[in-house]
Each structure stands twice: as structure tokens, then as C-alpha cells.
Design an enzyme around this catalytic site. Structure first.
Site, PDB file in Angstrom:
ATOM      1  N   HIS A   1       0.839  -1.206   0.000  1.00  0.00           N
ATOM      2  CA  HIS A   1       0.000   0.000   0.000  1.00  0.00           C
ATOM      3  C   HIS A   1       0.872   1.254   0.000  1.00  0.00           C
ATOM      4  O   HIS A   1       0.703   2.141  -0.847  1.00  0.00           O
ATOM      5  CB  HIS A   1      -0.905  -0.020   1.227  1.00  0.00           C
ATOM      6  CG  HIS A   1      -1.778   1.179   1.370  1.00  0.00           C
ATOM      7  ND1 HIS A   1      -3.115   1.179   1.041  1.00  0.00           N
ATOM      8  CD2 HIS A   1      -1.524   2.447   1.819  1.00  0.00           C
ATOM      9  CE1 HIS A   1      -3.640   2.372   1.264  1.00  0.00           C
ATOM     10  NE2 HIS A   1      -2.689   3.162   1.752  1.00  0.00           N
ATOM     11  N   GLU A   2       1.806   1.324   0.937  1.00  0.00           N
ATOM     12  CA  GLU A   2       2.643   2.517   1.016  1.00  0.00           C
ATOM     13  C   GLU A   2       3.552   2.635  -0.202  1.00  0.00           C
ATOM     14  O   GLU A   2       3.856   3.743  -0.649  1.00  0.00           O
ATOM     15  CB  GLU A   2       3.465   2.503   2.306  1.00  0.00           C
ATOM     16  CG  GLU A   2       2.620   2.526   3.578  1.00  0.00           C
ATOM     17  CD  GLU A   2       1.641   3.687   3.638  1.00  0.00           C
ATOM     18  OE1 GLU A   2       1.910   4.739   3.031  1.00  0.00           O
ATOM     19  OE2 GLU A   2       0.582   3.541   4.281  1.00  0.00           O
TER      20      GLU A   2
END
Length: 673
Positions: A464-465
Site C-alpha cells: 500500500h505505502e
């Protein structure tokens, strides 16, 4: 001696010289940079030449270059490795920077130049990107109070200054509560805890200078403790401490800060002519207005609640079968849900984790970026602010693209959660500037000499990051104000949530999910069971998130509540919150909403973007290849490289041909057929 923050940075790729910077350097550097920025703004406002795009808008884009350089280094350091000195500096800088921002928005001569350009915009022969930057600049001035005068302008200035101070204090209070609570575990307290949880607890004890295993309020430790500890009394103690962050009384209590923040936000909105802060905040988002947000959240709430209540009935039966009395409690849910997952999917977290090594998951994220976008990642050395920090040069076809920085392990000096930020953003104005992008996570640090192991949720967080990081690294715009993730808040989560899909590809996991001891690939049956359980407990996960989003919206859509805790209780009662599920972020530790106004009235954004990410990944599936080159190129061209240069809805439509509905989200979460 020369302040290293104000001298040329003769470091690899112009990275901040953290090896030479001391805390004493920041205050004079900020003072000097602010003075230069003020001089630059005065020169623009007082320019005797008629306003044009170059001498007004482009000049504004460059006016804060020195200040942004200093603050990029400081806030990266302050968020990930705080000290009492850095906390004090944050408190000092908040009103200074707010005052400087107000000076700009209240500068009548400067705004007159912008208005003149706006009035003549159709005759200026601007590029589409320049037209967008002009519109956004003017809109930003209007929303900052450029049309206000006298007492109203002074009051708005005071409100914004106070909000900046409150947001800083909220963050520091939360960090203090998370840092200071610890629960030592004696020999009789370990029942049910697998080796990987014990290893994490021992490492946390070592960091705290204690002689044995401990539980802290780090999510990477407390969640697995709640999943596996057979000691219901200790689960209750840990859960209540986790839920009480920011609400323990005394100097670190955030409840009064939350109430004052909400009142000031409502006053700010009223000064600017809006009925509520939600109306003000959502005006610039894809959602547009509070009713659209509430409609989306309630479409998801009803099926999620039904699924959660059905699961709760089963978990309560398991509780009673264990000889426990009374109803299922929030500190019971994860424990019995983990037992049920093992029974339903034959999944044992202790057997799964050795296949999800941090280093291999980083390799997987890089490999997917290489196949999709042609990016290569080479480890580099350079000055870092902490020994855990790692860096890579990012290239494409041999050309430099970015520096990527990873800071993955939890520590007491780091605020909770995971985030991506740019120490330096991409732009072309004033010379081609390539970004320095950092991912910060809070994974459990292993004992010395042991590999770091992740849960599948941790691995999703990493992807996600990294999706946010790709949005920054692949940015290709002229103006920094629209670079990378400078987009609508309910669009910014699209690239990050979309990238999570590649982690779940069997081909990716078959290659990179390898055992920490043997190097063997995850067995095919275990891989299928893990992926088959992807939507397990989704009712719980969705309910805890949507409840938080509805409370956030309820706080801001209407008059500010005098008692936010009472308002929170009323909202949860109105929606029928299941008793055994807590909000993902209760008000006193809801940093997304109260540590600043980035996600205030905007926590729904993750779900708004999820409506798009489910549909966006379907474009690759429809192409018959999750790494389809043409689809990846279109994604980069329309979304990842464009920043805020085009309206978010137009960007998505350019990629997909239409806007999606909520059906794909519900199906993806297993909440609809």
C-alpha cells in the site's frame, strides 16, 4: 560553523545531510528560510511589472524552495524519530508556519495579481497544466480567506494558528501514551503465544531496557497478542489500554483538544461562508458534498454489519464453549476469530509468517514495479537519520528516477501507523528535480540476527505505502504544487490500494514468499488457503473502519459537538454498532482526523478510492495479464504521472473510460455475491 541545513548539500543525490544536522540547527534554519520566503513573496507582490503567469504564479511556485527543503528534512525526522527537543521544535514551528501562511493569503497586492490573471485567463495562451495551476492557486487563496478583511481576517488567522498548535499537541500526546504504556509478561502469562509473538515481545522488552518479554501499544505487537493470548484477563487489560490512548487524563488527554478543534473548524467554515466544515472540506474532493459520502458509507455499512453480527454469534458460541460467561467482548474478537480461521481455512499464523519475510516482500514490491513500469532499484549508501533506514536509487533504462527510502521497524520514537511522504517532490520548473520518497512503517523488529517476518496484513501495508511511493516517483509535471500525491484526498488512496492487488497474485507469492529458514517456496496448498482466507473476518474489518468514517463525518457535518465523546456514542448508537467491535480509531487517538485536517471529514477516502481500485485492477484482468504492458502504460500516463494536473474524475475516466459503482467494492470484500 555554517548551518548544514542552509549550505549546499554535497551528498549523494542531494539528500539531507543527516550525519551533520543537529537539533540545534533547525530553528535558525527555519528562521532564515522564512525570511527568504517572505522576501520572495514581497518581490512578487510588489513587482512593478504587469502580472503574468511567470512573474506571479510560477514565481509563487518557487518562493518557498528553501523553506520546503528544511521542513522536508525536519518533519521526516520528527515523525519517525522524535525526541523531546524535536517535539518542542514542532510546537514552536506550528504557529510560525501558520502565521506565514496567513500572511500570504492576506496579501492584497499578491491576490490582486492572481485575480487579474484569472480575469484574463482566456487571453493568456496558457497550457492546460498552467490553467489548472492558476485555478488551484486562486481557489487556495479564496479558501484561505483572501476576500476577508478586518476582524474576520484577524479571527481566521487566529483560528488557523490555534488549530496548528492543537494538531501538533494531539500527535505528541498520542505518541507519549503509546510510548509509555508497557505490560511485562511473566512465565504464567505466555499461554497461547506462538514463538513469533514471543520473539517480538522479547525484542520490545529489550528496546525498553527490560529483562523479558513485554506487550506495548505498537500495533505490530498488540494485535497478534490479542489474536493468540489465551489469557482473557490480559487481553482485556491490553485492549483497554490500546483503546484508552489519548483518554487517560492528565497532560496527554486529547478529549478537550478534540472538542476545541471541532469548534474552531466550524468557526473557520462559517467565516468562509460554508454551512459546515464538511461542506468546506468536501468542496474540493471527488465526493463534493457530505450527502455523497454518507450514501457510500451506508451502502457498505448495512451488509458489513449483517456479516459481522453473523460472525459475532458464532464467536460467542466459541467463547461459551471455552467455559467463559457473558457476552463476546472486543478483547475476545481477534482471539476467537483467529481460532475460527484456523478451523475454517486450516491456517496457522505461526506456520505462515516464516514465508513472509520483510526483505522478500520488499523484493516483491520492487519486482512488480519493474514488470509494470520498468523501474530498477539499487541499494545506495548515504546519510540517514536512524540506523534502521535503508535507501535505493530508482532508475529506468539507466536514467535516474528517484531515491526511495524505507524505514520499516516500530520504535518508541516513531508515531504509529504507516505513511509515505516526499522529502523532495518532483518538478521541472527551475530545473529537473527528481523526488526523494520515504515509506515509514511500524513492523515488529526481530531479535538480533533473525529475519523480520510479516503478517499478510503487514505485507499489504508495505505494498500500500509503496503504491503511494510510485505515485510520487513516477510524477511528471512542471509545477510542484500539483506533483505526485497532490491530488484530491479521496483520489490519493487509489494508487496505494490498487497496488495491493499485485501482492495477492499467486505468481508473485510463489516467487517471493519463501521460508526464512529453508528458502523453500510457500507450498501451493498453503498459498491457496491464505488467499482463500483473504476476505475472512471482512465484516469486522469493514465495520470498524466505516464506523470511524461515519463518526468523522458526523463530527463535521453540522454544528460542532460540545462533547465529542457523547457525539461519538450517539452516532454509534444510531447505526447500531455491534458491541463486540470497537472503532478502528476512537476520537482521542483518531490521528487521521485530529493531528491535522488532512483526513478531517475525509476518513471515508479509503473507501471512496476502493470503489475505484477494485474496478481499476479489473482493467488488467480484462486484458488477460496482471502485468499487461499497455494497461500499465495507460495507468502511468493517466494516473501515476499526472499528479493534480487534471481533475481526479477526469483522470480516472481517461484510464477506465467511466466511473465505477460500489458493486465491485462489495464483491471484492466478499459482502455481495
Amino acid at each position: 560553523m555554517t548551518n548544514p541545513l542552509l549550505s549546499d548539500w554535497d551528498t549523494p543525490f542531494g539528500l539531507p545531510p543527516f550525519d551533520r544536522i543537529t537539533d540545534d540547527d533547525f530553528a535558525p534554519a527555519v528562521d532564515a528560510a522564512l525570511a527568504q520566503s517572505r522576501a520572495n513573496i514581497a518581490a512578487i507582490a510588489d513587482n512593478p511589472d504587469a502580472p503574468d503567469f511567470a512573474n506571479t504564479i510560477a514565481a509563487l511556485e518557487l518562493a518557498d524552495a528553501g523553506l520546503n527543503r528544511v521542513l522536508g528534512a525536519f518533519y521526516s525526522l520528527a515523525g519517525a524519530d522524535s525526541t523531546p527537543a524535536r517535539n518542542a521544535l514542532q510546537r514552536d514551528f506550528a504557529p510560525l508556519l501558520s502565521a506565514y501562511s496567513s500572511e500570504i493569503s492576506e496579501n492584497k497586492a499578491l491576490f490582486a495579481r492572481i485575480e487579474a490573471l484569472w480575469a484574463a485567463r482566456d487571453t493568456l495562451d496558457l497550457t492546460a497544466e498552467q490553467q489548472r495551476v492558476l485555478m488551484l492557486t486562486r481557489r487556495g487563496f479564496l479558501r484561505a480567506g483572501a476576500l476577508l478583511d478586518g476582524d474576520a481576517a484577524a479571527r481566521l488567522r487566529a483560528v488557523k494558528s490555534r488549530l496548528s498548535v492543537l494538531g501538533t499537541q494531539f500527535t505528541q500526546n498520542l505518541l507519549a501514551d503509546e510510548r509509555d504504556w508497557v505490560m511485562p509478561l511473566g512465565a504464567d502469562d505466555l499461554d497461547g503465544l506462538p514463538d513469533f509473538v514471543l520473539a517480538t515481545a522479547r525484542a520490545a522488552g529489550a528496546e525498553k531496557g527490560l529483562g523479558g518479554p513485554v506487550v506495548t501499544l505498537s500495533r505490530a505487537l498488540i494485535v497478534p497478542f490479542l489474536q493468540f493470548s489465551a489469557r482473557r484477563d490480559l487481553r482485556q487489560k491490553a485492549y483497554l489500554a490500546w483503546g484508552a490512548r489519548g483518554a487517560n487524563g492528565g497532560a496527554t488527554d486529547n478529549r478537550a483538544i478534540a472538542a476545541e478543534t471541532l469548534a474552531l473548524r466550524q468557526e473557520r467554515a462559517a467565516l468562509l461562508g460554508y454551512a459546515s466544515f464538511a461542506d468546506f472540506k468536501l468542496e474540493t474532493e471527488m465526493a463534493g458534498h457530505p450527502a455523497a459520502v454518507r450514501d457510500l458509507l451506508m451502502q457498505v455499512w448495512h451488509p458489513a454489519k449483517a456479516a459481522a453480527e453473523a460472525d459475532a454469534a458464532i464467536l460467542e458460541q466459541m467463547l461459551h464453549a471455552d467455559g467463559q460467561t457473558g457476552p463476546l467482548e472486543p478483547w475476545d474478537w481477534r482471539y476467537y476469530a483467529e481460532k475460527r480461521r484456523r478451523a475454517l481455512h486450516d491456517l496457522d499464523e505461526a506456520a505462515l509468517k516464516p514465508y513472509l519475510q520483510l526483505d522478500r516482500m520488499i523484493d516483491a514490491a520492487f519486482a512488480c514495479a519493474n514488470r509494470l513500469f520498468g523501474l530498477d532499484f539499487t541499494p545506495i549508501d548515504g546519510p540517514v537519520y536512524h540506523a534502521d533506514v535503508r535507501m535505493w536509487e530508482v532508475t529506468r533504462n539507466g536514467a535516474h528516477v528517484a531515491v526511495f527510502i524505507g524505514d520499516y521497524f516500530a520504535r518508541g520514537s516513531k508515531r504509529s501507523g504507516a505513511w509515505c511522504s516526499a522529502m523532495r517532490s518532483q518538478k521541472r520548473l527551475g530545473g529537473d528535480t527528481r523526488p526523494h520518497v520515504i515509506n515509514v512503517c511500524n513492523f515488529a523488529k526481530p531479535e538480533a540476527g533473525q529475519p523480520a517476518l510479516l503478517s499478510f496484513d503487514d505485507a499489504r501495508t508495505l505494498f500500500h505505502e509503496f503504491g503511494h511511493a510510485l505515485h510520487q516517483m513516477l510524477s511528471d509535471v512542471t509545477y510542484e504544487s500539483i506533483s505526485g500525491t497532490s491530488v484530491a484526498r479521496d483520489f490519493v488512496e487509489l494508487p496505494s490500494q490498487l497496488y495491493e492487488h499485485w501482492l495477492s497474485l499467486p505468481a508473485v507469492l510463489s516467487e517471493f514468499a519463501t521460508h526464512a529458514d529453508t528458502g523453500a517456496a510457500m507450498p501451493a496448498d498453503l498459498l491457496q488457503r491464505m488467499l482463500g482466507a483473504a476476505n475472512y473476518d471482512m465484516g469486522f474489518q469493514t465495520v470498524e473502519y466505516v464506523a470511524s468514517a461515519l463518526v468523522d463525518l458526523g463530527f463535521h457535518d453540522g454544528p460542532a459537538p460540545a462533547d465529542p465523546m457523547q457525539k461519538q456514542a450517539e452516532i454509534l448508537a444510531d447505526i447500531g454498532m455491534p458491541r463486540a467491535i470497537g472503532m478502528r480509531h476512537a476520537t482521542p487517538h483518531f490521528a487521521h482526523v485530529f493531528a491535522g485536517d488532512g483526513y478531517s471529514s475525509g476518513y471515508y477516502s479509503y473507501m471512496w478510492s476502493e470503489v475505484m481500485d477494485a474496478d481499476a485492477f479489473a482493467a488488467f484482468e480484462e486484458a488477460g495479464d496482471p502485468f499487461d504492458p499497455a494497461t500499465a502504460a495507460r495507468l502511468e500516463q493517466t494516473v501515476l504521472s499526472s499528479g493534480g494536473s487534471v481533475d481526479a474524475a477526469d483522470l480516472y475516466t481517461a484510464f477506465r473510460g467511466r466511473m465505477p459503482g460500489v458493486d465491485a467494492l462489495l464483491k471484492g470484500r466478499g459482502l455481495a455475491a
